[in-house]
Each structure stands twice: as structure tokens, then as C-alpha cells.
Design an enzyme around this catalytic site. Structure first.
Site, PDB file in Angstrom:
ATOM      1  CE1 TYR A  88       9.078   1.583   0.091  1.00 48.85           C
ATOM      2  CE2 TYR A  88       7.019   2.351  -0.852  1.00 48.85           C
ATOM      3  CZ  TYR A  88       7.993   1.401  -0.751  1.00 48.85           C
ATOM      4  OH  TYR A  88       7.901   0.251  -1.490  1.00 48.85           O
ATOM      5  CG  HIS A 139       0.167   0.202 -10.482  1.00 49.22           C
ATOM      6  ND1 HIS A 139       0.932   1.210 -11.006  1.00 49.22           N
ATOM      7  CD2 HIS A 139       0.921  -0.364  -9.511  1.00 49.22           C
ATOM      8  CE1 HIS A 139       2.096   1.247 -10.386  1.00 49.22           C
ATOM      9  NE2 HIS A 139       2.117   0.310  -9.468  1.00 49.22           N
ATOM     10  CG  ASP A 140       1.032   1.783  -6.126  1.00 52.64           C
ATOM     11  OD1 ASP A 140       1.338   0.583  -6.134  1.00 52.64           O
ATOM     12  OD2 ASP A 140       1.846   2.708  -6.323  1.00 52.64           O
TER      13      ASP A 140
HETATM   14  N1  SAM Z   1       5.226   8.831 -10.946  1.00 56.57           N
HETATM   15  C1  SAM Z   1       6.520   8.340 -10.528  1.00 56.57           C
HETATM   16  C2  SAM Z   1       7.129   7.470 -11.593  1.00 56.57           C
HETATM   17  O1  SAM Z   1       6.421   7.019 -12.511  1.00 56.57           O
HETATM   18  O2  SAM Z   1       8.342   7.225 -11.515  1.00 56.57           O
HETATM   19  C3  SAM Z   1       6.478   7.617  -9.167  1.00 56.57           C
HETATM   20  C4  SAM Z   1       5.537   6.453  -9.048  1.00 56.57           C
HETATM   21  S1  SAM Z   1       5.547   5.725  -7.438  1.00 56.57           S
HETATM   22  C5  SAM Z   1       4.983   4.092  -7.774  1.00 56.57           C
HETATM   23  C6  SAM Z   1       4.161   6.465  -6.610  1.00 56.57           C
HETATM   24  C7  SAM Z   1       4.398   7.897  -6.146  1.00 56.57           C
HETATM   25  O3  SAM Z   1       3.184   8.407  -5.560  1.00 56.57           O
HETATM   26  C8  SAM Z   1       5.465   8.005  -5.077  1.00 56.57           C
HETATM   27  O4  SAM Z   1       6.379   9.006  -5.419  1.00 56.57           O
HETATM   28  C9  SAM Z   1       4.690   8.353  -3.821  1.00 56.57           C
HETATM   29  O5  SAM Z   1       5.424   9.112  -2.887  1.00 56.57           O
HETATM   30  C10 SAM Z   1       3.519   9.138  -4.393  1.00 56.57           C
HETATM   31  N2  SAM Z   1       2.356   9.183  -3.478  1.00 56.57           N
HETATM   32  C11 SAM Z   1       1.790   8.145  -2.804  1.00 56.57           C
HETATM   33  N3  SAM Z   1       0.754   8.571  -2.067  1.00 56.57           N
HETATM   34  C12 SAM Z   1       0.659   9.904  -2.273  1.00 56.57           C
HETATM   35  C13 SAM Z   1      -0.245  10.909  -1.790  1.00 56.57           C
HETATM   36  N4  SAM Z   1      -1.235  10.600  -0.954  1.00 56.57           N
HETATM   37  N5  SAM Z   1      -0.078  12.176  -2.216  1.00 56.57           N
HETATM   38  C14 SAM Z   1       0.941  12.510  -3.084  1.00 56.57           C
HETATM   39  N6  SAM Z   1       1.815  11.587  -3.582  1.00 56.57           N
HETATM   40  C15 SAM Z   1       1.678  10.301  -3.183  1.00 56.57           C
END
Ligand code: SAM
Length: 346
Positions: A146, A255-256
Site C-alpha cells: 500500500y 486480526h492482521d
Molecule cells: N482502524 C481503521 C479502521 O477500522 O477503519 C483501519 C484498519 S486497517 C485494516 C489497518 C490500519 O493499520 C491501516 O490504516 C494501516 O495503515 C495501519 N498500520 C499498519 N501497520 C502499521 C504500523 N506499523 N504503524 C501504524 N499503523 C499501521
């Protein structure tokens, strides 16, 4: 006469057709059918002309969409039939409607569908198939996919935004949060969820914390009426200091990630929390037998390094970092909600 269909495997037949129905929704959305039918009733030829597609193909797509309840077909005497949006399509599928799921539908078509075409390999190998589907190997989809491409990032953020907009209110109002004054939405993406929290809680300010590449794009997603109680901070939730707050929100984050990475994140978060701090988790919660809801289990097949968990599993992860569960709410929405409180210095 009524035929006797007892014992007929209706559910299997429906499953056999499930992918055709999904793809009908995806392609009707991608070609803009619901947008051009916004407030209008049009014939096949008019629609085919506007979406720049064959009359024959358009007719088949429209009739399939009618059959699964996405469109209505109206016929008056000798006139050619016309098609129009159902009420649900008007509300959720027109790309510019306030509650639109259009971007999430496109995300499913462009990002999830290609992964599922490689499901056999994914199961044999136990790994996600991003390399086969998109030609690029990636360890961390956020950093490697992304954040590397503006259009892909916009599509992802739009998809997250659309789900957060329709789930955010129920998440924000699941519990009494009146004792909290400041919140940090960890991985809060476009701020859609944060805005739902400030709307629901007049005394709450929310800092959205997300990767720098995400925060850079925030201006594309701000509502017309901006709220000074929502602010943004860029950083990495595994390594960087998190903004100080009374309440931390983790919506669709854990969950990721594998248990190992969840511990990394929670120990970073726990380090900034004082006793009494709240932690609000929004995820699909598996039942304790871990068989339902199927939505969670089907999502798990895309084989990210993370996994879906039950309320007990989330509680066990949290307890290791000094957070105890206070309330759990199973919503009828896409996300269930748990509230934890930091009650010991783990
Ligand atoms: N919380 C939001 C929602 O429920 O709509 C977004 C969920 S999305 C599945 C996961 C989010 O985690 C993304 O915006 C992504 O950019 C952020 N993210 C992933 N890795 C990250 C990191 N190492 N530090 C900060 N944010 C992170």
C-alpha cells in the site's frame, strides 16, 4: 402443483453460484452502473452507451443484478423495460452516497478476488498468494504494497474509510466512555472512526496514529465540517512512542498480525498506558468453538500473517500486558467490541 424439494441441497446450489453473484456486484460497481442509475430509470441501450459496453453483455449483467436484488426492472406496456436502483443500491452502492460501500466493493474485486483465485496454492503452502496474484513478494502488505503506490494506497484507504463510516457509530456507542477525555485511534487510517467517536462523545478528543504515508493522504478524507478534536500523528505502532491518551482504540488491527507481533504492539502500547487507561478493541469475534461467524473464517482464507480470534483469545493476549476485560458487545454489525482497562503493571 408444488414439487417436493425436501432434501434438495439448496444451500449447496447457492454456494456454487455465490462467486457469480459476488462478481456481478463487483463488475456492476466497477462499470459505474449504480452511479448512472442514481435518480434515473434507463433502458439497456442507454446504460450500455453510458458505460461503454456491449448491449448484449450489459443486458445480461443488468438482469443478473436484478435477479440478486441489486436492481429493479420495470416494464410498461410496449415500452422497452427500464432499470433502476433498489433502495439499498441507492444507499450503499452509488459511489457518492454518504454510506457508500463502493470502494470496499472495488477493494474486494481488485485485491481480494485475485488472492482467492489462488486459494488452492494458499492452502497447500499455508501462505498468502500476493506474489502470484500481483507479481510482487511482500512480507508486510502495509509497508510493501500500500505505501509504495499512491493509487493502491488511495484504493485501500477508500475501502477502509467506507467500512469505518458504516460501522463507526456502533463501535463508538457500544459502551459508556464518558470518563475518557482523550483517545488515540491506533492504526486509525483516514480518521473516519475517530470522527464517529467525537460525534458520539462531545468531551472526547481523538488522535489518529498511522503510518506516515497514510497520514500524508488525510486531507482527501476530511469531512466538510472539520472537527478540531480530531488530530493526526504519524508513526509506526511497533516501534514509535504512541500519543498519550486515556483510551486507546484498536479497530480492525490485531486480526492482521500473528500473536508475536500483537505482543510487540501491545507491549509498546502498554508502556505508554497508566493504570486506569482504557483499551477498546473492535474486531469480528469468533465464537468460543471458533466456527462462526463464517465472515471471519472466510476472511482468514486470504492468509495474511494474522488470524481471527475469540473474545477469550483476545482477553488472554491483553492480560499479558496488564489489561482486563470489562465489557464485550456482539453487534449485529460488521464489528464486535470489547473494552479493557489497564489494572496492573504487567
Ligand atoms: N482502524 C481503521 C479502521 O477500522 O477503519 C483501519 C484498519 S486497517 C485494516 C489497518 C490500519 O493499520 C491501516 O490504516 C494501516 O495503515 C495501519 N498500520 C499498519 N501497520 C502499521 C504500523 N506499523 N504503524 C501504524 N499503523 C499501521
Amino acid at each position: 402443483t408444488k414439487s417436493n424439494t425436501e432434501g434438495f441441497p439448496h444451500n449447496l446450489i447457492e454456494l456454487l453460484d455465490g462467486f457469480k453473484a459476488s462478481k456481478t456486484l463487483f463488475i456492476a460497481s466497477k462499470l459505474g452502473v449504480f452511479d448512472i442509475l442514481n435518480g434515473e430509470s434507463l433502458t439497456v441501450k442507454e446504460i450500455a452507451n453510458r458505460i461503454n459496453a456491449s448491449v448484449l453483455g450489459t443486458e445480461k449483467l443488468l438482469d443478473a443484478a436484478v435477479s440478486i436484488g441489486l436492481l429493479q426492472k420495470l416494464k410498461c406496456l410496449d415500452d422497452e423495460p427500464v432499470y433502476r436502483n433498489t433502495e439499498q443500491a441507492r444507499q450503499f452502492l452509488v459511489s457518492f452516497s454518504p454510506q457508500s460501500l463502493h470502494s470496499y466493493v472495488l477493494h474486494c474485486n481488485d485485491m481480494i478476488w485475485p488472492l482467492f483465485t489462488h486459494l488452492e496454492d494458499a492452502v497447500r503452502e499455508g501462505t498468502n498468494q500476493r506474489e502470484k496474484a500481483f507479481g510482487k513478494k511482500s512480507e508486510n502488505v502495509f509497508q510493501d504494497v500500500y505505501c509504495k503506490n499512491h493509487d493502491v494506497m488511495m484504493r485501500f484507504m477508500n475501502a477502509m474509510h467506507s467500512i469505518a463510516k458504516i460501522t463507526g457509530r456502533d463501535v463508538a456507542t457500544a459502551f459508556d466512555l464518558s470518563r475518557f477525555r482523550t483517545a488515540c485511534d491506533v492504526g486509525g487510517c483516514t480518521g473516519a472512526m475517530a470522527y464517529e467517536f467525537t460525534k458520539a462523545h462531545p468531551n472526547l478528543s481523538v488522535t489518529v496514529f498511522d503510518l506516515p504515508a497514510v497520514v500524508e493522504m488525510k486531507s482527501h478524507f476530511q469531512p466538510i465540517e472539520q472537527d478540531r478534536r480530531v488530530s493526526f500523528v504519524a508513526g509506526d505502532f511497533f516501534k514509535d512512542d504512541l500519543p498519550k491518551a486515556d483510551l486507546y482504540i484498536l479497530a480492525r488491527i490485531l486480526h492482521d498480525w500473528s500473536d508475536e507481533k500483537v505482543h510487540e504492539l501491545l507491549s509498546n502500547l502498554s508502556a505508554t498506558c497508566t493504570l486506569g487507561c482504557g483499551l477498546l478493541l473492535a474486531e469480528i469475534l469468533l465464537d468460543e468453538e471458533k466456527t462462526r461467524p463464517s465472515r471471519a473464517q472466510l476472511q482468514a482464507l486470504s492468509m495474511t500473517e494474522g488470524k481471527q480470534r475469540s473474545a477469550t483469545e483476545y482477553s488472554n493476549l491483553m492480560k499479558k500486558h496488564g489489561f482486563s476485560p470489562v465489557h464485550t458487545q456482539y453487534t449485529n454489525n460488521l464489528l464486535d467490541v470489547m473494552l479493557f482497562v489497564k489494572d496492573n503493571q504487567a
